[in-house]
Design a protein around this motif. Structure first.
Motif, PDB file in Angstrom:
ATOM      1  N   ARG A  55     -10.188 -16.690 -31.323  1.00 58.48           N
ATOM      2  CA  ARG A  55     -10.444 -17.016 -32.718  1.00 58.48           C
ATOM      3  C   ARG A  55      -9.788 -15.925 -33.561  1.00 58.48           C
ATOM      4  O   ARG A  55      -9.922 -14.745 -33.278  1.00 58.48           O
ATOM      5  CB  ARG A  55     -11.947 -17.029 -32.953  1.00 58.48           C
ATOM      6  N   ILE A  56      -9.033 -16.310 -34.592  1.00 53.52           N
ATOM      7  CA  ILE A  56      -8.297 -15.305 -35.347  1.00 53.52           C
ATOM      8  C   ILE A  56      -9.236 -14.489 -36.222  1.00 53.52           C
ATOM      9  O   ILE A  56     -10.345 -14.886 -36.528  1.00 53.52           O
ATOM     10  CB  ILE A  56      -7.199 -15.964 -36.218  1.00 53.52           C
ATOM     11  N   CYS A  57      -8.748 -13.323 -36.607  1.00 58.95           N
ATOM     12  CA  CYS A  57      -9.513 -12.406 -37.436  1.00 58.95           C
ATOM     13  C   CYS A  57      -9.905 -13.068 -38.751  1.00 58.95           C
ATOM     14  O   CYS A  57      -9.115 -13.798 -39.363  1.00 58.95           O
ATOM     15  CB  CYS A  57      -8.652 -11.171 -37.689  1.00 58.95           C
ATOM     16  N   ASP A  89      -2.542 -12.008 -37.088  1.00 55.87           N
ATOM     17  CA  ASP A  89      -3.945 -11.878 -36.678  1.00 55.87           C
ATOM     18  C   ASP A  89      -4.310 -10.402 -36.584  1.00 55.87           C
ATOM     19  O   ASP A  89      -3.771  -9.663 -35.757  1.00 55.87           O
ATOM     20  CB  ASP A  89      -4.119 -12.563 -35.325  1.00 55.87           C
ATOM     21  N   CYS A  90      -5.246  -9.958 -37.402  1.00 57.95           N
ATOM     22  CA  CYS A  90      -5.591  -8.533 -37.416  1.00 57.95           C
ATOM     23  C   CYS A  90      -6.241  -8.094 -36.116  1.00 57.95           C
ATOM     24  O   CYS A  90      -6.330  -6.891 -35.849  1.00 57.95           O
ATOM     25  CB  CYS A  90      -6.485  -8.205 -38.612  1.00 57.95           C
ATOM     26  N   CYS A  91      -6.687  -9.030 -35.304  1.00 57.10           N
ATOM     27  CA  CYS A  91      -7.245  -8.664 -34.007  1.00 57.10           C
ATOM     28  C   CYS A  91      -6.171  -8.148 -33.054  1.00 57.10           C
ATOM     29  O   CYS A  91      -6.490  -7.606 -31.995  1.00 57.10           O
ATOM     30  CB  CYS A  91      -7.963  -9.860 -33.378  1.00 57.10           C
ATOM     31  N   HIS A  92      -4.898  -8.322 -33.433  1.00 52.04           N
ATOM     32  CA  HIS A  92      -3.777  -7.821 -32.641  1.00 52.04           C
ATOM     33  C   HIS A  92      -3.203  -6.543 -33.239  1.00 52.04           C
ATOM     34  O   HIS A  92      -2.228  -6.008 -32.705  1.00 52.04           O
ATOM     35  CB  HIS A  92      -2.667  -8.883 -32.551  1.00 52.04           C
ATOM     36  N   THR A 102     -16.574 -14.279 -32.623  1.00 52.11           N
ATOM     37  CA  THR A 102     -16.874 -14.341 -34.053  1.00 52.11           C
ATOM     38  C   THR A 102     -15.704 -13.941 -34.941  1.00 52.11           C
ATOM     39  O   THR A 102     -15.684 -14.302 -36.115  1.00 52.11           O
ATOM     40  CB  THR A 102     -18.046 -13.404 -34.398  1.00 52.11           C
ATOM     41  N   GLY A 103     -14.746 -13.178 -34.411  1.00 48.54           N
ATOM     42  CA  GLY A 103     -13.645 -12.694 -35.230  1.00 48.54           C
ATOM     43  C   GLY A 103     -13.950 -11.424 -35.991  1.00 48.54           C
ATOM     44  O   GLY A 103     -13.069 -10.882 -36.661  1.00 48.54           O
TER      45      GLY A 103
END
Length: 392
Positions: A55-57, A89-92, A102-103
Motif C-alpha cells: 500500500r503506498i504511503c 512512494d515515500c515508503c521507498h 496502513t501506509g
C-alpha cells in the motif's frame, strides 16, 4: 475418447453448489479481516517494509516528510535525493520505513546529513536548526534517529506526542539546556540515546524524576549529559529497568563511591562510567555480571587493586581501566581464566607495580594491550608478541 486417453472423473452436480458456497464464504471472511486491519492503527510491533509495499504511503505522511526535508537547510546536495514531489512512494524513500498494512511511517532514520568541513571553513560553519514541527505529524513513528545532524536549541517537548516511539536517538546533535520532563511520559521507550550533546543537563527534572517510570529501557546512553548525582541514586532510579543491557554515562559528573547498587543490572552487556568522579575501589560484585561484554571505567578516580575475577567473566571482550589510580600488581591469571574472550585490555596511566605476569600473554584472543605509563619493573618481552590477534 481414444483408447490411450485417461478418463477424467466427473464431479457430481450435487456438490457444485456446496463448493461455490464455501468459496463465497471464504472470500467474505478474507474481506472482513482485511477491512478490519485497514481501520485500525498500526500495532506496536508492525509489519514494515522498505521495498515492495502493499500500500503506498499516505499523502499526509509524504507531505510531512517533504516539509521536514525543506526545514533541513544545511544538508548536502546528495542527501535525501529520493525525497521528491514527483508522486513517488515515500515508503521507498531513503531512511523511511512504513507499515505495509496502513501506509503510516513507523521509522525515520536519517543521520549524518549535513555537509562536512570541506564545504564550510570553520569561520563560516553553519548554525544548527531546530526540529521542525512537521515531524510530529508522523504520529505513528516507532523509531526516530536524527543523530550526527546539525541541530540546536532545546530537545522539543512535543516528542511526547509520538506515543508509539520505542527507539529515540538524538546523539551528537548540538542540543543544549534541560532535558524536558515530558520525556518521562514516553513509557514505551526501549532505547534512548542523547549522548554527546555537550550542553544538555538533568536538574529539573533530575535523573530520578525522568527515568523512574521508563521501566522498559534496554539501552540508555547519556554520555556528556550533566547528571550531577551520585552513582547510587542513578542506579536506584533504574532499579525497575530489569532488562537494561546498555548503560553508558561517561562524563556525566556522577560522584562515587561505586557500590553494590549496580548489581541489579544482571542483563547488562555494556557498562561505561568513564570520566566520572567515583573515587573508590572496583567492587568485586561486578564479577557477577555474567553477560557483560564491555566494561569501561577510564579516568574515574578508581583506586586499589584490580579484582582478578574480572578475567573470569565469560563474555567480557573489552576492559578499559586506564587513567585511574590503581596501585596494585597486575593479577596473575589462573589456568581457568586463560580461555577468556578478552580482545581489548587497557590498564595504562595507573600506578601498577611489579612485573608483568606471563599468564597475561596466554589470552589468545587479545588484540589490543596497553600497559603504558605505570610503575612496572619491566617492559613487555618481545617473545610475548606472538599472540595471533595482537596488534603490533
Amino acid at each position: 475418447m481414444g483408447q490411450g486417453a485417461a478418463a477424467i472423473p466427473q464431479i457430481p452436480n450435487s456438490l457444485l453448489p456446496r463448493r461455490s458456497t464455501i468459496i463465497f464464504l471464504g472470500l467474505l471472511v478474507i474481506g472482513v479481516v482485511c477491512a478490519s486491519k485497514d481501520e485500525t492503527p498500526p500495532p506496536t510491533t508492525s509489519i514494515a517494509t522498505r521495498g515492495a509495499a502493499s500500500r503506498i504511503c499516505l499523502s499526509n505522511q509524504s507531505s510531512a516528510l517533504l516539509q521536514f526535508k525543506q526545514s533541513l537547510v544545511n544538508i548536502g546536495p546528495r542527501w535525501l535525493s529520493s525525497w521528491q514531489h514527483n508522486g513517488s512512494d515515500c515508503c521507498h524513500w531513503e531512511g523511511v520505513t512504513c507499515n505495509n498494512l496502513t501506509g503510516f511511517v513507523i521509522a525515520l532514520e536519517i543521520h549524518d546529513l549535513f555537509l562536512p568541513d570541506i564545504y564550510y571553513p570553520s569561520l563560516f560553519y553553519p548554525k544548527g536548526i531546530a526540529i521542525d514541527s512537521s515531524l510530529f505529524k508522523l504520529r505513528y513513528l516507532q523509531r526516530l534517529d536524527l543523530s550526527y545532524n546539525l541541530l540546536n536549541g532545546a530537545i522539543p517537548k512535543r516528542l511526547v506526542e509520538l506515543t508509539h516511539l520505542t527507539h529515540l536517538n538524538l546523539s551528537h546533535c548540538g542540543f543544549s539546556g534541560q532535558i524536558p520532563v515530558e520525556l518521562s511520559q514516553m513509557t514505551r521507550l526501549v532505547s534512548l540515546d542523547l549522548s554527546y550533546n555537550d550542553g544538555l543537563l538533568l536538574q529539573h527534572p533530575n535523573f530520578s524524576q525522568l527515568f523512574r517510570g521508563l521501566v522498559h529501557l534496554e539501552h540508555l546512553r547519556l554520555d556528556r549529559v550533566d547528571v550531577s548525582m551520585s552513582l547510587r541514586d542513578v542506579s536506584m532510579s533504574l532499579s525497575s529497568s530489569h532488562d537494561l543491557q546498555t548503560f553508558s554515562l561517561s562524563g556525566c559528573n556522577i560522584s562515587g563511591p561505586m557500590d553494590e547498587s549496580l548489581l541489579h543490572f544482571q542483563s547488562i552487556s555494556y557498562l561505561d562510567l568513564g570520566s566520572n568522579k567515583l573515587e573508590s575501589s572496583i567492587v568485586e560484585g561486578l564479577c557477577s555480571l555474567g553477560d557483560i561484554t564491555s566494561l569501561r571505567l577510564r579516568a574515574s578516580f578508581m583506586t586499589g587493586a584490580i579484582p582478578p575475577c574480572l578475567f573470569s567473566l565469560p563474555c567480557l571482550k573489552e576492559l578499559d581501566l586506564g587513567g585511574n589510580h590503581l596501585n596494585s600488581g597486575i593479577p596473575n591469571l589462573q589456568l581457568s581464566q586463560i580461555d577468556s574472550s578478552l580482545t581489548e585490555l587497557d590498564l595504562s596511566g595507573n600506578r601498577l607495580t611489579g612485573s608483568i605476569p606471563s599468564s597475561l600473554f596466554n589470552l589468545s584472543f587479545l588484540a589490543t594491550l596497553d600497559l603504558s605509563h605505570n610503575l612496572l619493573t619491566e617492559n613487555i618481552p618481545s617473545s610475548h608478541f606472538n599472540l595471533p590477534f595482537l596488534k603490533k
